[in-house]
Design an enzyme around this catalytic site. Structure first.
Site, mmCIF file in Angstrom:
data_model
loop_
_atom_site.group_PDB
_atom_site.id
_atom_site.type_symbol
_atom_site.label_atom_id
_atom_site.label_comp_id
_atom_site.label_asym_id
_atom_site.label_seq_id
_atom_site.Cartn_x
_atom_site.Cartn_y
_atom_site.Cartn_z
ATOM 1 N N ASP A 22 0.840 -1.195 0.000
ATOM 2 C CA ASP A 22 0.000 0.000 0.000
ATOM 3 C C ASP A 22 0.878 1.250 0.000
ATOM 4 O O ASP A 22 1.651 1.461 0.930
ATOM 5 C CB ASP A 22 -0.904 -0.025 1.246
ATOM 6 N N ASN A 24 -0.394 4.524 -0.389
ATOM 7 C CA ASN A 24 -1.031 5.775 0.042
ATOM 8 C C ASN A 24 -1.782 5.657 1.362
ATOM 9 O O ASN A 24 -2.532 6.559 1.740
ATOM 10 C CB ASN A 24 -1.968 6.306 -1.053
ATOM 11 N N ASP A 26 -4.307 3.800 2.418
ATOM 12 C CA ASP A 26 -5.753 3.565 2.542
ATOM 13 C C ASP A 26 -6.064 2.108 2.891
ATOM 14 O O ASP A 26 -7.219 1.700 2.912
ATOM 15 C CB ASP A 26 -6.497 3.997 1.268
ATOM 16 N N ASP A 30 -1.477 -0.986 -3.990
ATOM 17 C CA ASP A 30 -1.668 -0.160 -5.179
ATOM 18 C C ASP A 30 -0.369 -0.083 -5.973
ATOM 19 O O ASP A 30 0.652 -0.644 -5.574
ATOM 20 C CB ASP A 30 -2.146 1.244 -4.772
ATOM 21 N N ASP A 99 -3.836 -9.213 -16.830
ATOM 22 C CA ASP A 99 -4.818 -10.283 -16.713
ATOM 23 C C ASP A 99 -5.968 -9.939 -17.658
ATOM 24 O O ASP A 99 -6.542 -8.857 -17.573
ATOM 25 C CB ASP A 99 -5.319 -10.363 -15.265
ATOM 26 N N ASP A 200 -7.723 -15.341 -18.244
ATOM 27 C CA ASP A 200 -8.575 -15.908 -17.199
ATOM 28 C C ASP A 200 -9.604 -16.894 -17.783
ATOM 29 O O ASP A 200 -10.283 -16.566 -18.759
ATOM 30 C CB ASP A 200 -9.319 -14.735 -16.531
ATOM 31 N N GLU A 254 -5.297 -19.782 -18.581
ATOM 32 C CA GLU A 254 -5.770 -20.582 -17.458
ATOM 33 C C GLU A 254 -6.706 -21.675 -17.986
ATOM 34 O O GLU A 254 -7.658 -21.381 -18.714
ATOM 35 C CB GLU A 254 -6.516 -19.711 -16.448
ATOM 36 N N HIS A 326 -3.157 -16.727 -6.471
ATOM 37 C CA HIS A 326 -4.171 -16.113 -5.608
ATOM 38 C C HIS A 326 -5.414 -16.976 -5.426
ATOM 39 O O HIS A 326 -6.339 -16.573 -4.731
ATOM 40 C CB HIS A 326 -4.566 -14.771 -6.227
ATOM 41 N N ASP A 327 -5.479 -18.138 -6.095
ATOM 42 C CA ASP A 327 -6.671 -18.979 -6.002
ATOM 43 C C ASP A 327 -6.505 -20.175 -5.067
ATOM 44 O O ASP A 327 -7.443 -20.970 -4.927
ATOM 45 C CB ASP A 327 -7.052 -19.510 -7.394
HETATM 46 C C1 GLC Z 1 -10.007 -17.331 -12.396
HETATM 47 C C2 GLC Z 1 -9.281 -16.402 -11.450
HETATM 48 C C3 GLC Z 1 -10.060 -16.302 -10.187
HETATM 49 C C4 GLC Z 1 -11.410 -15.701 -10.518
HETATM 50 C C5 GLC Z 1 -12.127 -16.510 -11.593
HETATM 51 C C6 GLC Z 1 -13.268 -15.743 -12.169
HETATM 52 O O1 GLC Z 1 -10.051 -18.628 -11.934
HETATM 53 O O2 GLC Z 1 -7.960 -16.833 -11.247
HETATM 54 O O3 GLC Z 1 -9.405 -15.543 -9.204
HETATM 55 O O4 GLC Z 1 -12.176 -15.634 -9.368
HETATM 56 O O5 GLC Z 1 -11.286 -16.833 -12.669
HETATM 57 O O6 GLC Z 1 -12.794 -14.661 -12.924
HETATM 58 CA CA CA Z 2 -3.605 2.083 -1.367
#
Ligand code: GLC
Ligand code: CA
Length: 549
Positions: A22, A24, A26, A30, A99, A200, A254, A326-327
């Site tokens: 972060d 700034n 908040d 970012d 992405d 994605d 993906e 992140h999944d």
């Molecule tokens: C992909 C992304 C995931 C998202 C999903 C819907 O699997 O990696 O984070 O929630 O698609 O866009």
């Molecule tokens: Ca921020």
């Protein structure tokens, strides 16, 4: 334009912007924060960054619900900050991937707002169906996140399809106007200077004619119909020929439920429409298809996934290597050991980094970050997690359900990156949007900078070594003792040099001897996670890389 396939010589770093840094105050990460950390990413030896979505979005799925494809969200710093990051990355010889989320948009996207009012030319931008006479939904498909895949829209008086959250309506890719929009988006970012895209759930974009019921899948109904749909190849070819072929860029797709054989139809180097695929086998060694159906970790299953992809793609296509994103929950907590956290984080790094392909690290993986035990459902932020908690089919007690979230939720990997031992792990001076893992006082980058033997410095050494070895890029891959439930052993050999990678996945000492043909006395030990390796024993989660030349 000639494709130079520059991605083969790089290691990528994935930034999930909300929780990276972060700038700034908040409470949300970012691009100002990213700017501060470009040197850090470079110091790992990374040659590229994949940004999870940065576009304006209401945030129903943390940015994967896009409201405007040709802008950067003001809370992330807007276009101006993005230009600076892009320039800063390029100045450090790092590529930048965006992405590309085109299976669906946000319901707050202008296209959807117009489509639901039947304003041309947007009327058929989405997948609308009238209600059936018997009051049934248009078909039996499930949403991946929230109940059924259909929601009734009062404004239009019809149902729309959403394979993900209610606020993520699926685009109608069969409409040529929608495909033109996609091409506009691709050109927009490529012309601005980005180097490629992570696409994605791209294998979902072509739905079969008539949207038939799915009788193949017991859960997640629909997947058997829309995954690898009938016109997918055609659409990908169109994007490639009309846009991507005119730039020296790369695409990473993906692909849930894809086998190497199927993957080759998309990414073979002669005629494939894409460059690399994100397959899921390597993150399913402790579950059945999804993190929500947990099983005990099986090293054999992991090795089978690694080796199958290595063998089947060799010489034909290029692997994408990863253990975290992140999944999924954190890999140390899944495949390693929180008790032997540092050792197992390093063994996991060695297990992945010397395979053939392009490795992607996820923010915090290089620190050996762990899952985060959030204390109540109110602390979770992820739409899928919250839905699963409230609709757990198994009707378990709240405690049991929380235990399941702790094991399976994506929020485990979405807590802020632990930069230092300062308040909020140095991530923000404000109130973080999601809880910081309380173990930040022990696990943080600042502490690891001061120690030669930290996970962070191990990653740096391993990546530098990877880049210095020709056999890692192009050599043959062979696995040994594939039945062992304790050790993962593989070699890479390009005729000029040969390495043997040895990884123990046991939390106790185990006996070790090199496979036949590998004389350790003639080898140089080029990487290890214990100070004095013993010839015939491996310590808990010990790893070694030997080199012959
Ligand atoms: C992909 C992304 C995931 C998202 C999903 C819907 O699997 O990696 O984070 O929630 O698609 O866009
Ligand atoms: Ca921020």
């Amino acid at each position: 334009m000639e494709r130079t396939r520059w991605y083969k010589d790089r290691v990528f770093y994935q930034i999930w912007p909300r929780s990276f840094m972060d700038g700034n105050g908040d409470g949300m990460g970012d691009l100002w924060g990213v700017l501060e950390k470009l040197d850090y990413i470079k110091s790992l030896g990374c040659g590229g960054i994949w940004f999870s979505p940065l576009y304006p979005s209401p945030g129903a799925d943390c940015g994967y619900d896009i409201a405007d494809y040709m802008d950067i969200a003001p809370e992330f710093g807007g276009m101006e900050a993005f230009r600076q990051v892009l320039e800063g990355a390029h100045a450090r010889d790092m590529k930048v991937l965006m992405d590309l989320v085109i299976n669906h948009t946000s319901d707050e996207h202008e296209w959807f707002q117009k489509s639901r009012r039947r304003i041309e030319p947007y009327t058929d931008y989405y997948i609308w169906r009238p209600a059936k006479k018997n009051g049934k939904l248009p078909n039996n498909w499930d949403s991946n996140f929230e109940g059924k895949a259909w929601t009734y829209d009062q404004v239009r008086g019809e149902y729309y399809l959403h394979l993900f959250a209610v606020k993520q309506p699926d685009l109608n890719m069969d409409n040529p106007l929608v495909r033109e929009e996609v091409k506009k988006i691709l050109r927009f970012w490529l012309d601005l200077g980005v180097d490629g895209f992570r696409e994605d759930v791209i294998t979902y974009i072509s739905k079969p004619e008539g949207l038939p019921d799915d009788h193949l899948f017991p859960v997640n109904k629909g997947m058997g119909q829309y995954n690898h749909g009938p016109r997918l190849h055609e659409y990908l070819r169109e994007f490639k020929q009309d846009v991507l072929d005119h730039y020296d860029c790369m695409t990473l797709a993906e692909a849930p439920l894809v086998s190497p054989r199927k993957a080759l139809t998309y990414i073979n180097e002669d005629s494939g429409e894409l460059d690399m695929m994100i397959q899921f086998q390597c993150v399913c060694a402790d579950c059945l298809f999804t993190d929500w159906l947990p099983l005990p970790f099986s090293l054999r299953k992991l090795k089978r996934a690694f080796s199958t992809w290595q063998r089947k793609l060799h010489g034909r296509a290029w692997n994408m290597l990863y253990l975290e994103n992140h999944d999924h929950p954190r890999i140390v907590s899944r495949y390693g050991s929180e008790r032997f956290r540092e050792e197992s984080a390093k063994t996991l790094a060695a297990a992945m980094l010397f395979q053939q392909g392009t490795p992607f690290l996820y923010q915090g993986q290089e620190l050996g970050m762990t899952n985060c035990p959030l204390e109540s459902i109110d602390e979770y932020r992820d739409v899928q997690t919250i839905w699963n908690y409230h609709h757990s089919a198994l009707k378990k007690s709240p405690e049991e359900r929380l235990a399941r979230l702790h094991r399976s939720s994506r929020d485990n990997s979405r807590t802020p990156v632990q930069w230092s031992g300062e308040p909020n792990a140095g991530f923000t001076t404000g109130t973080p949007w999601i809880r910081v893992n309380p173990n930040y006082t022990q696990i943080n980058a600042a502490e690891q900078e001061t120690r030669e033997d930290s996970v962070l410095n191990f990653y740096r050494r391993a990546i530098a070594l990877r880049k210095s070895l020709s056999c890692v890029r192009d050599g043959d891959y062979r696995e040994y003792r594939h039945l062992s439930g304790s050790h993962y052993l593989y070699s890479r050999d390009d005729g000029k040099q040969r390495i043997l990678v040895v990884c123990s996945f046991r939390d106790r000492e185990t006996a070790f001897r090199a496979p036949r043909g590998f004389n350790l006395e003639k080898a140089e030990l080029v990487l290890a996670n214990y100070p004095t390796p013993q010839p015939d024993t491996l310590q808990p989660y010990e790893c070694r890389v030997y080199l012959w030349k």
